[in-house]
Design a protein around this motif. Structure first.
Motif, PDB file in Angstrom:
ATOM      1  N   ARG B  62       0.839  -1.208   0.000  1.00 33.21           N
ATOM      2  CA  ARG B  62       0.000   0.000   0.000  1.00 33.21           C
ATOM      3  C   ARG B  62       0.866   1.248   0.000  1.00 33.21           C
ATOM      4  NH1 ARG B  62      -5.118  -1.871   3.302  1.00 33.21           N
ATOM      5  NH2 ARG B  62      -5.942  -3.124   1.598  1.00 33.21           N
ATOM      6  N   GLN B  63       2.025   1.148   0.646  1.00 36.43           N
ATOM      7  CA  GLN B  63       2.900   2.327   0.759  1.00 36.43           C
ATOM      8  C   GLN B  63       3.862   2.457  -0.406  1.00 36.43           C
ATOM      9  OE1 GLN B  63       4.800   1.267   4.393  1.00 36.43           O
ATOM     10  NE2 GLN B  63       3.429   2.484   5.677  1.00 36.43           N
ATOM     11  N   SER B  64       3.837   1.500  -1.332  1.00 32.77           N
ATOM     12  CA  SER B  64       4.855   1.559  -2.383  1.00 32.77           C
ATOM     13  C   SER B  64       4.577   2.748  -3.291  1.00 32.77           C
ATOM     14  CB  SER B  64       4.924   0.253  -3.167  1.00 32.77           C
ATOM     15  OG  SER B  64       3.702  -0.003  -3.805  1.00 32.77           O
ATOM     16  N   PRO B  65       5.621   3.489  -3.654  1.00 28.95           N
ATOM     17  CA  PRO B  65       5.441   4.717  -4.411  1.00 28.95           C
ATOM     18  C   PRO B  65       4.854   4.440  -5.790  1.00 28.95           C
ATOM     19  CG  PRO B  65       7.771   4.129  -4.279  1.00 28.95           C
ATOM     20  CD  PRO B  65       7.022   3.169  -3.412  1.00 28.95           C
ATOM     21  N   ALA B  66       3.960   5.312  -6.227  1.00 27.11           N
ATOM     22  CA  ALA B  66       3.333   5.148  -7.534  1.00 27.11           C
ATOM     23  C   ALA B  66       4.307   5.567  -8.629  1.00 27.11           C
ATOM     24  CB  ALA B  66       2.081   6.009  -7.607  1.00 27.11           C
ATOM     25  N   PRO B  67       4.543   4.702  -9.619  1.00 30.51           N
ATOM     26  CA  PRO B  67       5.423   5.100 -10.711  1.00 30.51           C
ATOM     27  C   PRO B  67       4.760   6.213 -11.521  1.00 30.51           C
ATOM     28  CG  PRO B  67       4.365   2.981 -11.186  1.00 30.51           C
ATOM     29  CD  PRO B  67       3.975   3.351  -9.795  1.00 30.51           C
ATOM     30  N   ASP B  68       5.532   7.208 -11.886  1.00 28.55           N
ATOM     31  CA  ASP B  68       4.990   8.321 -12.670  1.00 28.55           C
ATOM     32  C   ASP B  68       4.949   7.977 -14.143  1.00 28.55           C
ATOM     33  OD1 ASP B  68       4.337  10.227 -10.813  1.00 28.55           O
ATOM     34  OD2 ASP B  68       6.423  10.897 -10.598  1.00 28.55           O
ATOM     35  N   MET B  69       3.974   8.546 -14.817  1.00 28.74           N
ATOM     36  CA  MET B  69       3.935   8.390 -16.267  1.00 28.74           C
ATOM     37  C   MET B  69       4.911   9.399 -16.879  1.00 28.74           C
ATOM     38  SD  MET B  69       0.683   8.630 -18.824  1.00 28.74           S
ATOM     39  CE  MET B  69       0.060  10.136 -18.087  1.00 28.74           C
ATOM     40  N   PRO B  70       5.863   8.912 -17.682  1.00 27.77           N
ATOM     41  CA  PRO B  70       6.804   9.851 -18.290  1.00 27.77           C
ATOM     42  C   PRO B  70       6.067  10.843 -19.197  1.00 27.77           C
ATOM     43  CG  PRO B  70       7.543   7.578 -18.577  1.00 27.77           C
ATOM     44  CD  PRO B  70       6.148   7.515 -18.032  1.00 27.77           C
ATOM     45  N   ASP B  71       6.564  12.061 -19.253  1.00 26.51           N
ATOM     46  CA  ASP B  71       5.947  13.088 -20.093  1.00 26.51           C
ATOM     47  C   ASP B  71       5.829  12.666 -21.550  1.00 26.51           C
ATOM     48  OD1 ASP B  71       4.962  15.150 -18.693  1.00 26.51           O
ATOM     49  OD2 ASP B  71       6.410  16.639 -19.415  1.00 26.51           O
ATOM     50  N   ALA B  72       6.862  11.967 -22.033  1.00 32.77           N
ATOM     51  CA  ALA B  72       6.860  11.555 -23.438  1.00 32.77           C
ATOM     52  C   ALA B  72       5.703  10.597 -23.723  1.00 32.77           C
ATOM     53  CB  ALA B  72       8.190  10.895 -23.794  1.00 32.77           C
ATOM     54  N   VAL B  73       5.398   9.746 -22.745  1.00 34.84           N
ATOM     55  CA  VAL B  73       4.286   8.794 -22.900  1.00 34.84           C
ATOM     56  C   VAL B  73       2.964   9.555 -22.982  1.00 34.84           C
ATOM     57  CG1 VAL B  73       3.000   6.936 -21.756  1.00 34.84           C
ATOM     58  CG2 VAL B  73       5.500   6.921 -21.732  1.00 34.84           C
ATOM     59  N   LYS B  74       2.847  10.559 -22.123  1.00 38.19           N
ATOM     60  CA  LYS B  74       1.631  11.364 -22.107  1.00 38.19           C
ATOM     61  C   LYS B  74       1.479  12.116 -23.434  1.00 38.19           C
ATOM     62  CE  LYS B  74      -0.846  14.606 -19.151  1.00 38.19           C
ATOM     63  NZ  LYS B  74      -0.767  15.492 -17.982  1.00 38.19           N
ATOM     64  N   GLU B  75       2.591  12.666 -23.904  1.00 38.68           N
ATOM     65  CA  GLU B  75       2.550  13.426 -25.146  1.00 38.68           C
ATOM     66  C   GLU B  75       2.115  12.537 -26.314  1.00 38.68           C
ATOM     67  OE1 GLU B  75       6.182  15.504 -25.914  1.00 38.68           O
ATOM     68  OE2 GLU B  75       5.269  16.751 -27.492  1.00 38.68           O
ATOM     69  N   ARG B  76       2.672  11.310 -26.361  1.00 42.51           N
ATOM     70  CA  ARG B  76       2.287  10.388 -27.443  1.00 42.51           C
ATOM     71  C   ARG B  76       0.819   9.985 -27.329  1.00 42.51           C
ATOM     72  NH1 ARG B  76       7.728   8.490 -26.742  1.00 42.51           N
ATOM     73  NH2 ARG B  76       7.092   6.856 -25.283  1.00 42.51           N
ATOM     74  N   LEU B  77       0.337   9.857 -26.093  1.00 43.77           N
ATOM     75  CA  LEU B  77      -1.072   9.513 -25.905  1.00 43.77           C
ATOM     76  C   LEU B  77      -1.979  10.600 -26.493  1.00 43.77           C
ATOM     77  CD1 LEU B  77      -3.334   7.738 -24.621  1.00 43.77           C
ATOM     78  CD2 LEU B  77      -3.035   9.068 -22.524  1.00 43.77           C
ATOM     79  N   TYR B  78      -1.654  11.850 -26.190  1.00 41.95           N
ATOM     80  CA  TYR B  78      -2.453  12.963 -26.726  1.00 41.95           C
ATOM     81  C   TYR B  78      -2.426  12.959 -28.249  1.00 41.95           C
ATOM     82  CZ  TYR B  78      -3.633  15.255 -22.331  1.00 41.95           C
ATOM     83  OH  TYR B  78      -4.175  15.553 -21.100  1.00 41.95           O
ATOM     84  N   LYS B  79      -1.269  12.619 -28.799  1.00 43.54           N
ATOM     85  CA  LYS B  79      -1.135  12.595 -30.258  1.00 43.54           C
ATOM     86  C   LYS B  79      -2.012  11.491 -30.851  1.00 43.54           C
ATOM     87  CE  LYS B  79       2.716  14.074 -31.862  1.00 43.54           C
ATOM     88  NZ  LYS B  79       4.205  14.116 -31.991  1.00 43.54           N
ATOM     89  N   VAL B  80      -1.929  10.304 -30.288  1.00 43.38           N
ATOM     90  CA  VAL B  80      -2.732   9.174 -30.780  1.00 43.38           C
ATOM     91  C   VAL B  80      -4.224   9.502 -30.727  1.00 43.38           C
ATOM     92  CG1 VAL B  80      -3.479   6.819 -30.151  1.00 43.38           C
ATOM     93  CG2 VAL B  80      -1.052   7.368 -30.247  1.00 43.38           C
ATOM     94  N   LEU B  81      -4.610  10.278 -29.701  1.00 47.44           N
ATOM     95  CA  LEU B  81      -6.030  10.595 -29.525  1.00 47.44           C
ATOM     96  C   LEU B  81      -6.427  11.871 -30.278  1.00 47.44           C
ATOM     97  CD1 LEU B  81      -6.222   9.862 -25.672  1.00 47.44           C
ATOM     98  CD2 LEU B  81      -7.013   8.380 -27.529  1.00 47.44           C
TER      99      LEU B  81
END
Lengths: 203, 100
Positions: B62-81
């Protein structure tokens, strides 16, 4: 149950409002990515699942009925996308209609090392974290999905059942098996892993 | 709560309670079964350790840190959509803050 802001956003999404699409992606993509990364265990597959999830959500937004929240609905799409992809990789392991009580090995505890008393610095160091991640990765996918949603993402038993389309008793049973397997594995690890150097142990 | 305890190691009981320990850790058992398990644990060191370490295992995850989504991944997602024009890098992401 759906909040009014959820209903409002859903209506804008269904009307094809681009700004609403962006808001939806902005609010939920981090969670979906995290779920996908934990399910898939690698970044490339996680990104594919992330993209598939939103593409398929936007395609089927007309069919969203306000019986669940938007986030539960999206999580369900994401879990399905991940499980579908895993089925391609581990066809023996991932089956939707797998009998719940499949015998997946002996759950009887063998390791009775009480690692609770270890100092936090040992429990939280990077190697221990990496071992925890590997342990989750190596769970069968059907147990992994339940464990991730319930214990890592913090969904309730009902929400987890809803998201994965399972009965509450199936969720509880899979969660129990996942937790016992992880406990066994972490106990094994902490029992044998030389602890970090403790200053003052010599005295 | 029962005060009597079993002073012998009773593996039949251990086996019987094993399936309930996960619910026990969630506090999701009836008071009756809870008391039964606690009475058993008073005399059973192994089950005590299993419950302690099971609870600790859940807590650690429960306490394990949440991995962040890299900005590049987010940028590609917006592009695909096809939502590029709405893409903004996360200002809290040190790698993405220079792009605006």
């Amino acid at each position: 149950m759906v909040s009014s802001s959820d209903a409002e956003l859903a209506a804008r999404l269904q009307a094809g409002d681009q700004a609403a699409y962006a808001q939806f992606v902005d609010e939920h993509s981090g969670h979906v990515y995290r779920l996908a990364l934990r399910m898939m265990g690698n970044e490339a597959d996680a990104e594919d699942v992330l993209q598939e999830t939103f593409l398929s959500a936007f395609k089927s937004i007309d069919r969203f009925e306000a019986r669940s929240s938007l986030s539960t609905w999206l999580y369900r799409i994401a879990s399905n996308a991940a499980l579908m992809r895993l089925r391609r990789y581990e066809p023996d392991q991932v089956s939707v209609d797998e009998p719940v009580e499949r015998d997946d090995g002996d759950l009887l505890p063998r390791q009775f090392f009480d690692f609770c008393c270890l100092p936090e610095e040992d429990l939280l160091r990077d190697e221990a974290r990496a071992e925890m991640d590997r342990a989750v990765d190596e769970l069968p996918a059907t147990l992994r999905s339940v464990f991730i949603l319930r214990d890592i993402e913090g969904l309730s038993t009902d929400e987890t059942a809803n998201t994965l389309n399972l009965s509450v008793s199936a969720v509880k049973s899979r969660l129990m098996r996942a937790r016992l397997k992880l406990r066994e594995r972490l106990s094994e690890y902490f029992a044998h892993e030389p602890a970090a150097v403790h200053v003052g142990d010599e005295e | 709560m029962s005060t009597h305890s079993h002073h012998h190691h009773d593996s039949e009981s251990c086996r019987r309670y094993l399936g309930s320990l996960s619910d026990y850790a969630d506090g999701a058992l009836t008071d009756e079964l809870c008391a039964e398990i606690e009475a058993h644990m008073e005399g059973c060191e192994n089950c005590r350790v299993v419950v302690n370490t099971l609870t600790k295992t859940i807590l650690l995850y429960r306490q394990s840190p949440a991995p962040d989504m890299p900005d590049a991944v987010k940028e590609r997602l917006y592009k695909v959509l096809h939502l590029e024009k709405f893409y903004r890098s996360d200002p809290t992401d040190p790698q993405g803050s220079s792009s605006t």
